[in-house]
Design a protein around this motif. Structure first.
Motif, mmCIF file in Angstrom:
data_model
loop_
_atom_site.group_PDB
_atom_site.id
_atom_site.type_symbol
_atom_site.label_atom_id
_atom_site.label_comp_id
_atom_site.label_asym_id
_atom_site.label_seq_id
_atom_site.Cartn_x
_atom_site.Cartn_y
_atom_site.Cartn_z
ATOM 1 N N HIS A 190 9.464 7.519 -4.791
ATOM 2 C CA HIS A 190 8.705 6.903 -3.708
ATOM 3 C C HIS A 190 8.204 5.515 -4.094
ATOM 4 C CE1 HIS A 190 5.697 7.119 -0.330
ATOM 5 N NE2 HIS A 190 5.198 6.147 -1.071
ATOM 6 N N PHE A 191 8.285 4.613 -3.137
ATOM 7 C CA PHE A 191 7.655 3.314 -3.324
ATOM 8 C C PHE A 191 7.050 2.859 -2.002
ATOM 9 C CE2 PHE A 191 8.044 -1.391 -2.954
ATOM 10 C CZ PHE A 191 7.047 -1.723 -3.863
ATOM 11 N N THR A 192 5.786 2.509 -2.019
ATOM 12 C CA THR A 192 5.152 1.945 -0.817
ATOM 13 C C THR A 192 4.687 0.532 -1.131
ATOM 14 O OG1 THR A 192 4.385 4.033 0.122
ATOM 15 C CG2 THR A 192 3.172 2.086 0.744
ATOM 16 N N LEU A 193 5.047 -0.382 -0.288
ATOM 17 C CA LEU A 193 4.523 -1.741 -0.387
ATOM 18 C C LEU A 193 3.540 -1.946 0.758
ATOM 19 C CD1 LEU A 193 4.465 -4.598 -1.589
ATOM 20 C CD2 LEU A 193 6.466 -5.156 -0.210
ATOM 21 N N THR A 194 2.286 -2.154 0.409
ATOM 22 C CA THR A 194 1.254 -2.313 1.430
ATOM 23 C C THR A 194 0.889 -3.784 1.556
ATOM 24 O OG1 THR A 194 0.367 -0.116 1.015
ATOM 25 C CG2 THR A 194 -1.122 -1.695 2.033
ATOM 26 N N LEU A 195 1.155 -4.336 2.723
ATOM 27 C CA LEU A 195 0.796 -5.737 2.974
ATOM 28 C C LEU A 195 -0.127 -5.854 4.176
ATOM 29 C CD1 LEU A 195 4.360 -7.355 2.631
ATOM 30 C CD2 LEU A 195 2.586 -7.189 0.878
ATOM 31 N N ALA A 220 2.771 -0.851 -4.555
ATOM 32 C CA ALA A 220 2.225 -2.180 -4.778
ATOM 33 C C ALA A 220 1.446 -2.539 -3.535
ATOM 34 C CB ALA A 220 3.341 -3.191 -5.022
ATOM 35 N N GLN A 221 0.247 -3.061 -3.721
ATOM 36 C CA GLN A 221 -0.458 -3.537 -2.541
ATOM 37 C C GLN A 221 -0.956 -4.951 -2.766
ATOM 38 O OE1 GLN A 221 -3.476 -0.770 -1.402
ATOM 39 N NE2 GLN A 221 -4.378 -0.552 -3.430
ATOM 40 N N LEU A 222 -0.710 -5.783 -1.761
ATOM 41 C CA LEU A 222 -1.160 -7.167 -1.800
ATOM 42 C C LEU A 222 -2.091 -7.353 -0.615
ATOM 43 C CD1 LEU A 222 1.858 -7.094 -3.068
ATOM 44 C CD2 LEU A 222 1.693 -9.561 -2.921
ATOM 45 N N LYS A 249 0.243 -1.030 -8.546
ATOM 46 C CA LYS A 249 -0.222 -2.398 -8.801
ATOM 47 C C LYS A 249 -0.945 -2.924 -7.572
ATOM 48 C CE LYS A 249 2.425 -2.883 -12.610
ATOM 49 N NZ LYS A 249 2.296 -3.620 -13.844
ATOM 50 N N SER A 250 -2.082 -3.545 -7.812
ATOM 51 C CA SER A 250 -2.831 -4.116 -6.694
ATOM 52 C C SER A 250 -3.126 -5.583 -6.970
ATOM 53 C CB SER A 250 -4.161 -3.382 -6.515
ATOM 54 O OG SER A 250 -3.933 -2.004 -6.346
ATOM 55 N N LEU A 345 8.173 -1.906 -8.575
ATOM 56 C CA LEU A 345 9.376 -1.936 -7.737
ATOM 57 C C LEU A 345 10.547 -1.172 -8.363
ATOM 58 C CD1 LEU A 345 8.979 -5.615 -6.701
ATOM 59 C CD2 LEU A 345 9.691 -3.902 -5.042
ATOM 60 N N GLU A 346 10.350 -0.684 -9.580
ATOM 61 C CA GLU A 346 11.437 -0.038 -10.307
ATOM 62 C C GLU A 346 12.258 0.998 -9.529
ATOM 63 O OE1 GLU A 346 10.366 1.693 -14.096
ATOM 64 O OE2 GLU A 346 10.476 -0.323 -14.960
#
Lengths: 368, 481
Positions: A190-195, A220-222, A249-250, A345-346
């Motif tokens: 699982h990978f979630t990118l929170t923007l 990862a959240q930015l 990662k934040s 992101l791996e």
């Protein structure tokens, strides 16, 4: 409707849903005009304001009709309970044993003149040895609440790659509750990118039920402005020899507030567990806040479990190194931040999806 | 494992808790139960001024309104607060000097390895001996007085130095801070008071030895340590109790105040009776310990070795207010059989450039549960704050549990926080290495455990470090195999 959880609940200590509670949401309005869809070359399932749009969606051999959930009372989490009571639609995929189902793109778009809420409920089943890559995009405009639930079941040796891009409207609320059961040898990656979203929470519960099942939960959240992003996980090791990996990662700018809560539970039977978790946060500005609660709960002795957490600003020495080589400050910062995110992101090994996520990161950077 | 080792281990496991005897001397106790009248009685017994009685009653009222906390990972039958005695003391009037101390008591402390006779005492350590609810003796008082250091029972400090007690009591742990602190504030009967004036380096180690003796009593001591500008002090506490089948409550409060450039080192070797192998009896150790680094560059360091108690619920904390102040927490917590420990620390960074270090080693064996629970909080004003945390857990046997629950909250971009935690078992290769060099399995485990705890043990004052190492070995007896 079930009451929203309050900060008095330990699991909600860092995320305050009062801004969500303050809004009265109408039912979703009819779908908008033809939307802009991402250019990923995968078969698509498109939800507009919470309803599947047949015209924009591919007809998939594996898709089954929407299945309404059983009684809402059976749900443990308050948000899943609300979802069970209110849901009208969602995907229902049944991938038979051994099938290589390729990639599917799941899109949710939302826009309306008034605040509205929709509660998608997705069910994904993979038979023994089946494989699927599910790429997901959630976006929209205006004020709405997207409250999704995923029920995922992976039979022996099945593998689901689940990549999510959350770039909801800056005024929206996004909550997602994901449950994944993995039998022996199955893998949930699982990978979630929170923007996006004004307030978001992604809550994942992965149950490793058979020997050598694996879970890889990355995020990862930015976040910028007054955004609030919460990534909460629980990995339950209920069988021996299961590895689990988490990298979170934040990157927090403005007055953003990031949260990570991650629990690794190891049952008595789960000997030879190998659990690893790393959460790191970069605070780019005064006023940003990060709260981390990594938790180990271990009842077996022959295990290897570790977690690490770091919080801090960009390393001044690294910046200086790059600047001394003629790289302008903004570019140097971007480079370091991009490198910081790399490990998260791996799991995104799929080429087309990878590029798509890279582009989304690039866009976030340019927008700032 | 061979049968011989098993038998040897069984024998060790059956060995008795060394400090489990009782002392038979005439005791004076108040009626069972807690009420405003009991609070008044305690206060009157101590001849306290009105302000302190008012403070106690306020705490009692706060306690009545509060609920017992349930968030810790501990389980116990409900405590009947009305069945406890809140005051028990040797019946003879308080001794004026060491020569007047009841010989029976002197013998007790000698048996515990704490001679109160100054000639026989450990050189360089002043001891305040607290027996149930009262202090029975304080050694080396004259030597300390010459240096300007006040070291006496807190009940005496209330009479002799009321202005100091009034200024600091409850200033770090307010009377209504939490359920057990409120209970303590209402009924505390004794504890130690230490005042180290400006610029004084305390000439010797100070130590309090707590002994629970009477049946069905709770022990509620309140300790207050103040180090003025530039002062420094090292304080140790030790605790034991008789073996009994029923549980006994120990709810203490410790407050530390460090002003500019002051240093306080507080070490604990906690060896309350842990209950038997089946989990019967033992002390409930519900303690609130907090230090305030009020001044610039002040430092408070907590070191604890927690081997005893049926249940430990304890979070020695530092409020890092002064610029550049330093907080440290070094902990070894060992649980065996049915013991439960939920312990850790809070580091609250308020001032600029404050730093904190947390090193926690948890060892669980038998059917015990051992939890590290800690908070590192960086407030917006704590520019340049720094924290490093390391929590390691060791599991011995497959029926115990080891848990880690750290909370990390940062609201300052220039702060740097690092946390790492690991859980593992004793590696087979390490054991094999030691065994092949002729060490018994027990000794090998002892050696490896001591190595695992080394970073913490080296923080202890020398006399205690030796004691603590022995204690670790005893606590883990019977846990291998």
């Amino acid at each position: 409707m079930t009451a929203l959880p309050t900060r008095k609940l330990e699991a909600w200590h860092y995320t305050d849903l009062r801004p969500l509670a303050a809004i009265s949401f109408a039912p979703p309005p009819a779908a908008m005009a033809a939307p802009d869809l991402p250019g990923l070359p995968f078969p698509r399932l498109v939800f507009l304001n919470g309803t599947l749009n047949a015209a924009l969606s591919a007809r998939l051999a594996y898709a089954r009709p929407f299945l309404a959930p059983v009684a809402a009372e059976a749900e443990q989490q308050p948000l899943a309970q609300i979802n069970a009571a209110e849901t009208r639609d969602g995907i229902n995929l049944d991938i038979p044993a051994g099938a290589q189902a390729g990639e599917i793109l799941l899109v949710s778009q939302a826009a309306g003149p008034q605040p509205f809420a929709f509660h998608l409920r997705h069910r994904i089943r993979l038979g023994a040895g089946a494989r699927l890559t599910l790429v997901e995009l959630a976006e929209g405009e205006g004020v709405y609440w997207h409250n999704a639930v995923f029920d995922i079941a992976l039979a022996e040796g099945a593998r689901l790659q689940h990549f999510r891009l959350q770039r909801e409207s800056g005024e929206a609320f996004h909550t997602a509750t994901l449950r994944a059961d993995a039998r022996a040898g199955a893998a949930y990656e699982h990978f979630t990118l929170t923007l996006g979203a004004r307030l978001s929470r992604t809550e994942i519960e992965a149950n490793l039920l058979g020997p050598a099942a694996t879970a890889h939960l990355n995020s990862a959240q930015l976040l910028d402005g007054a955004q609030h992003g919460d990534f909460t996980t629980a990995i339950r090791h209920k069988a021996p020899d299961c590895p689990s990996r988490q990298t979170v990662k934040s990157v927090l700018a403005g007055h953003a507030h990031g949260v990570f809560q991650g629990r690794i539970e190891v049952d008595r039977v789960a000997q030879k567990t190998d659990g690893y978790q790393m959460s790191q946060a970069l605070l780019l500005s005064q006023g940003a806040e990060m709260d981390i609660k990594p938790e180990l709960q271990i009842f077996a002795d022959d295990v290897k479990c570790s977690h690490g957490a770091t919080l801090g600003a960009l390393d001044a020495e690294q910046l200086f190194y790059l600047r001394a080589r003629g790289i302008p400050e903004a570019a140097a910062r971007q480079m370091l931040i991009r490198a910081f995110l790399e490990e998260a992101l791996e799991p995104v090994t799929h080429d087309a999806s990878r590029e798509w996520f890279e582009a989304a990161l690039e866009r976030w950077w340019r927008r700032r | 494992m061979s049968t011989t080792t098993e038998t040897a281990i069984q024998e060790l496991a059956d060995r008795k808790y060394k400090y489990g005897f009782t002392t038979d001397i005439p005791m004076e106790a108040f009626p069972r139960g807690l009420s405003a009248d009991i609070v008044r009685l305690i206060s009157a017994k101590k001849g306290e001024p009105d302000w302190l009685l008012a403070w106690r009653l306020k705490a009692y009222e706060a306690w009545l309104r509060m609920e017992e906390p349930h968030w810790a990972r501990i389980q116990h039958p409900p405590i009947d607060y009305q069945s406890l005695y809140y005051y028990a003391a040797p019946a003879k009037p308080a001794p004026k000097s060491l020569d007047e101390v009841d010989p029976e008591l002197l013998k007790t402390y000698e048996k515990l390895g704490i001679p109160l006779n100054e000639r026989a005492a450990l050189a360089g350590v002043a001891v305040d001996a607290v027996f149930d609810s009262v202090s029975v003796a304080t050694t080396f008082r004259e030597t300390l007085a010459k240096a300007g250091v006040i070291f006496c029972p807190i009940s005496e400090a209330v009479r002799e130095h009321p202005e100091l007690v009034r200024a600091y009591l409850g200033s770090v742990v307010p009377a209504g801070d939490n359920y057990f602190a409120a209970l303590n504030s209402a009924v505390f009967s004794d504890g130690s008071f230490v005042f180290v004036p400006k610029g004084v380096r305390c000439p010797m180690e100070l130590s309090t030895y707590f002994r629970i003796n009477a049946r069905n009593t709770g022990q509620f001591e309140h300790t207050l340590i103040i180090a003025e500008e530039g002062a420094s002090v090292s304080y140790l506490e030790g605790c034991t109790a008789p073996m009994r089948d029923e549980n006994q409550l120990h709810a203490a409060v410790v407050e530390l105040v460090a002003l500019d450039e002051a240093k306080i080192k507080y070490s604990t070797v906690q060896n309350w009776y842990p209950g038997d192998a089946e989990g019967r009896g033992g002390i409930y150790n519900f303690v609130t310990k907090r230090g305030a680094c009020r001044g610039r560059n002040s430092k408070i360091s907590w070191t604890q070795v927690e081997t005893g108690s049926a249940i430990t619920w304890k979070y020695p904390s530092c409020i890092l207010q002064g610029e550049g102040s330093v907080g440290e927490f070094y902990s070894v917590a060992v649980t065996n059989h049915h013991q439960q420990a939920d312990t850790g620390t809070k580091m609250i960074h308020i001032g600029r450039n404050t730093t904190s270090t947390i090193v926690s080693k948890g060892i669980s064996a038998g059917r015990s549960n051992n939890t590290y629970r800690g908070l590192v909080k960086i407030l917006p004003g704590a520019a340049g704050a720094r924290n490093f945390t390391q929590c390691d857990s060791l599991l011995i046997g497959n029926e115990c549990g080891a848990h880690t629950v750290p909370y990390i909250e940062s609201r300052n971009a220039s702060a740097k926080v690092e946390h790492e935690a690991t859980t593992s078992k004793i590696a087979e290769d390490q054991l094999f290495y030691c065994r092949s060099r002729g060490l018994s399995e027990e000794d090998a485990v002892g050696l490896i455990v001591n190595g695992f705890c080394r970073e913490v043990l080296k923080e202890l004052p020398m006399e205690f470090a030796v004691e603590a190492q022995k204690l670790l070995a005893v606590s883990l007896e019977g846990s291998v195999g």
